[in-house]
Design an enzyme around this catalytic site. Structure first.
Site, short mmCIF file in Angstrom:
data_model
loop_
_atom_site.label_atom_id
_atom_site.label_comp_id
_atom_site.label_asym_id
_atom_site.label_seq_id
_atom_site.Cartn_x
_atom_site.Cartn_y
_atom_site.Cartn_z
N GLU A 109 -18.19 36.14 -19.69
CA GLU A 109 -19.52 36.64 -20.28
C GLU A 109 -20.74 36.39 -19.33
O GLU A 109 -21.53 35.71 -19.92
CB GLU A 109 -19.32 35.95 -21.76
CG GLU A 109 -18.23 36.45 -22.68
CD GLU A 109 -18.43 35.75 -24.04
OE1 GLU A 109 -19.25 34.77 -23.96
OE2 GLU A 109 -17.77 36.15 -24.72
N GLU A 154 -11.54 39.05 -26.01
CA GLU A 154 -11.71 38.08 -27.21
C GLU A 154 -12.08 38.39 -28.72
O GLU A 154 -13.03 39.20 -28.62
CB GLU A 154 -12.88 37.01 -26.76
CG GLU A 154 -12.49 35.93 -25.46
CD GLU A 154 -13.70 35.28 -25.22
OE1 GLU A 154 -14.32 34.87 -26.12
OE2 GLU A 154 -13.75 34.80 -23.93
C1 GAL Z 1 -17.11 33.38 -26.35
C2 GAL Z 1 -16.57 32.67 -25.25
C3 GAL Z 1 -15.34 31.76 -25.31
C4 GAL Z 1 -15.59 31.05 -26.77
C5 GAL Z 1 -15.92 32.23 -27.77
C6 GAL Z 1 -15.88 31.21 -29.22
O1 GAL Z 1 -18.21 33.79 -26.23
O2 GAL Z 1 -16.24 33.50 -24.07
O3 GAL Z 1 -15.25 30.74 -24.45
O4 GAL Z 1 -16.61 30.01 -26.88
O5 GAL Z 1 -16.95 32.54 -27.57
O6 GAL Z 1 -16.26 32.29 -30.13
#
Ligand code: GAL
Length: 681
Positions: free
Chosen positions: A167, A324
């Site tokens: 990110e 994710e």
């Molecule tokens: C994302 C991040 C992850 C984790 C996740 C939690 O933005 O890439 O590592 O922190 O959020 O929601």
């Protein structure tokens, strides 16, 4: 009236898109952080992954300090074992470079590798994303560890995909240090050639800001008042490019050692406000996205759909990967509402319906310690007994039945224009109204189209629009000459364009297009605006058809356009609120106030290309068609509490049921049908 300069054909990104050949099924899995667990757990992880039909595990995202405990001293033994374990279990590896969290030794040896905020505060370690994108020490250390990983694992048969960093630009979107200041000057020299051009582009005659030497230029640091908006805009572009250079630096060393494996980095297409992903999308092999909806919002499925459509747009319509999302609650919203039973499945199906060929999660096993221990995971603290795990395992089995959908393309009937630069510019200081935001306008139109059951593509302002019966421009305050020419060409060629207020106002330097507003769109819309008349907070104005406007009104003067609706009251009573202008074979509509979703939906339905298709489906049911080489697939997602049916015929890919006329969609569930007749037949 000045006609904006016509440009050549719209720019289409030079895509390097390559889907991982090693991913033979729908991608399913998540961030896997075994270094947080004793080794006995690792074997159990593989067992559970197999039970849940996991196909892809993302490894090493935050492992730099474990892999390179001292500068130049490496420990890959544990990662060898993790990768072998996954490979033995038939699970593919999405191998991350750990560069989003540099080890403490880097900051100690090179304090200037840490980012500096606008107020001059150098940020510390102990969290993550603590790097300046223009630090030479950071860039070379990051390329170093990426190169080592690529040499060691680049040809490993388990490695299906590379995942660079994490990110980029999401937490620290800007650095204001001296290295960035120097790099900014270099970036400006490339963009403008000479200082006079920078002065002209930034309008530095205003407030006496003229620069007489390159060395005087700084990042937009804390200042007594509002900093020059053109400078802020260029700095945002420069920062987006700086992070992109970090990505490309790592990508290029990986590509050399691992040419057969595609490379991605996880975008946050709707949530990161710092990067211009239209530019980034040109540089990745696979477009991937992270998306966490606001779970407390009972209609968060609209946000899911929007993010998925935008990500598909960035991928140029090709398959993309949800890198994710969360299995249930996150840990960073004010109230971390857990997903309701079935919600996880519907969310995943919505992403797949809208072009994803895989959905991964943060994270595989819920952490016992650290900042994210209350964030849900595929394997919750309650383990196999947990509800979340049960849903995860069932979902994995379902996804196995969808393998044939991979590679098919979403069929869209309209396009909605999204522009990151315009979003940045709209939200700078000193605008006519704080209530005018890019997302508020975009979301209003997107919601109306979603509820009218229109699948839309989300496109850049210079995209090829020729195939769309309808193009909507909800908010394009910053409109370049190329975008203006593209929209005009679209209408002249027979298109139906709907533009919302406060669009076409400034050029790429945030300078007002010469003459009356909206300079870049006056000609195509056939009107000019004498004066903006923003509304007071909460003020409502009525239109002559009974619909209600908020936020905005303005004095529209037709110059070729027909007036379709007028303001019935408010500051512009009697003046045009909605206009229509015939141009060549098409028409351009203009709406000069903010309507709510219901009124917008009614308005859209009156446009020649604005068909409201929702009558065929119960309210709250989402449907999207993906078209493959031999078959078409219809995804139907039921967000209501009732079992429903929708017209259609074909084979249910999840249950094997045959439908002849009526497709069953269970309450709070989803159905995927291989249609017996190809779409459009
Ligand atoms: C994302 C991040 C992850 C984790 C996740 C939690 O933005 O890439 O590592 O922190 O959020 O929601």
């Amino acid at each position: 009236m000045t006609e904006p300069a016509d440009s050549a054909m719209p720019a289409t990104p030079a895509s390097t898109r390559r889907w991982p050949p090693r991913l033979q099924r729908i991608g399913f899995g998540g961030d896997y952080n075994p270094e947080q667990w004793p080794r006995e757990v690792w074997a159990d992880d593989v067992r559970l992954m197999r039970a849940a039909h996991v196909t892809l595990a993302t490894v090493g995202v935050f492992s730099w300090a474990m892999l390179e405990p001292k500068q130049g001293a490496y420990d890959f033994g544990w990662l060898d074992d993790v990768i072998e374990g996954l490979h033995g279990g038939g699970i593919g590896v999405c191998l991350a470079t750990p560069t989003a969290s540099p080890p403490a030794w880097l900051a100690r040896a090179h304090p200037d590798s840490l980012p500096v905020d606008r107020d001059g505060v150098r940020l510390g370690i102990g969290s993550r994303e603590h790097f300046c994108p223009n630090s030479a020490a950071y860039r070379s250390a990051a390329a170093g560890i990426a190169g080592r990983l690529a040499e060691r694992y680049g040809e490993h048969p388990a490695v299906a995909l590379w995942h660079v960093g994490n990110e980029f630009g999401s937490t620290v979107g800007r650095c204001h240090c001296d290295s960035c200041a120097a790099a900014f000057v270099g970036w400006l020299q490339q963009r403008y050639d000479d200082l006079a051009a920078v002065n002209a582009a930034w309008g530095t005659t205003f407030w006496g800001q003229r620069y007489s030497d390159w060395a005087q230029i700084t990042p937009p640091r804390a200042a007594p008042g509002v900093v020059n908006p053109s400078q802020q805009l260029d700095y945002q572009r420069f920062m987006s490019d700086s992070f992109l250079a970090c990505f490309m630096g790592e990508r290029d060393v990986i590509r050399e050692a691992s040419p057969g494996v595609p490379i991605t980095t996880n975008f946050m297409t709707t949530n990161c406000r710092h990067l211009d992903y239209w530019r980034w999308a040109e540089e990745v092999d696979v477009v991937s996205n992270d998306h966490y909806p606001t779970a407390a919002d009972p209609e968060n499925h609209l946000e899911v759909a929007l993010a998925a459509d935008l990500t598909r747009g960035l991928a140029g319509g090709e398959p993309w990967l949800l890198m994710e999302t969360s299995a249930s609650a996150v840990n960073w919203q004010p109230r971390n509402v857990a997903r309701k039973p079935g919600e996880l499945r519907r969310t995943v199906f919505s992403h797949l319906a809208r072009g994803a060929d895989g959905t991964l999660f943060f994270q595989w096993r819920q952490s016992r310690f650290g900042a994210e221990k209350f964030h849900s995971a595929l394997v919750p603290q309650s383990g196999e007994r947990g509800r979340v795990w049960q849903e995860v395992a069932a979902l994995g089995a379902d996804l196995d039945n969808l393998a044939e959908v991979r590679g098919s393309r979403v069929a869209a009937e309209a396009a909605v224009v999204w522009d990151y630069e315009s979003m940045w510019a709209t939200e700078l200081e000193y605008r006519p109204s704080v209530d005018v935001t890019f997302r508020a306008r975009f979301d209003a139109f997107y919601d109306a189209l979603w509820r009218a059951d229109r699948t839309v593509d989300i496109v850049a302002p210079t995209a090829d629009l020729s195939g769309y019966p309808l193009v909507v421009v909800p908010s394009l305050y910053l409109t370049t000459a190329a975008a203006s020419a593209n929209l005009r060409r679209y209408v002249a060629g027979g298109g139906c364009l709907l533009v919302s207020f406060f669009s076409g106002i400034v050029d790429e330097h945030d300078a007002v297009h010469a003459g009356p507003y909206p300079g870049a769109l006056r000609d195509v819309l056939g009107l000019w605006i004498d004066e903006f008349a923003p509304l007071r907070e909460g003020e409502r104005v009525r239109l002559d058809d009974g619909s209600v406007g908020t936020v905005w009104s303005e004095a529209v003067r037709p110059a070729g356009a027909d007036v379709v609706r007028t303001f019935a009251d408010g500051p512009q009573a009697g003046g045009p609120a909605l206009t229509r202008h015939g141009v060549g074979a098409g028409e351009a509509w203009y709406l000069s106030t903010a309507l709510d979703t219901g009124d917008l939906r009614a308005l859209l339905a009156t446009l020649p290309a604005g068909r409201d298709a929702s009558a065929a489906l119960p309210e709250g049911v989402e449907t999207v068609r993906r078209v493959g080489a031999d078959s078409s697939y219809r995804f139907l997602i039921n967000h209501t509490d009732e079992d429903v049916t929708a017209p259609g015929s074909g084979t249910d890919l999840l249950t094997g049921a045959a439908y002849d006329g009526d497709v069953a969609i269970p309450a709070r569930g989803a159905t995927v049908v291989r249609e017996s007749r190809p779409a459009g037949a």
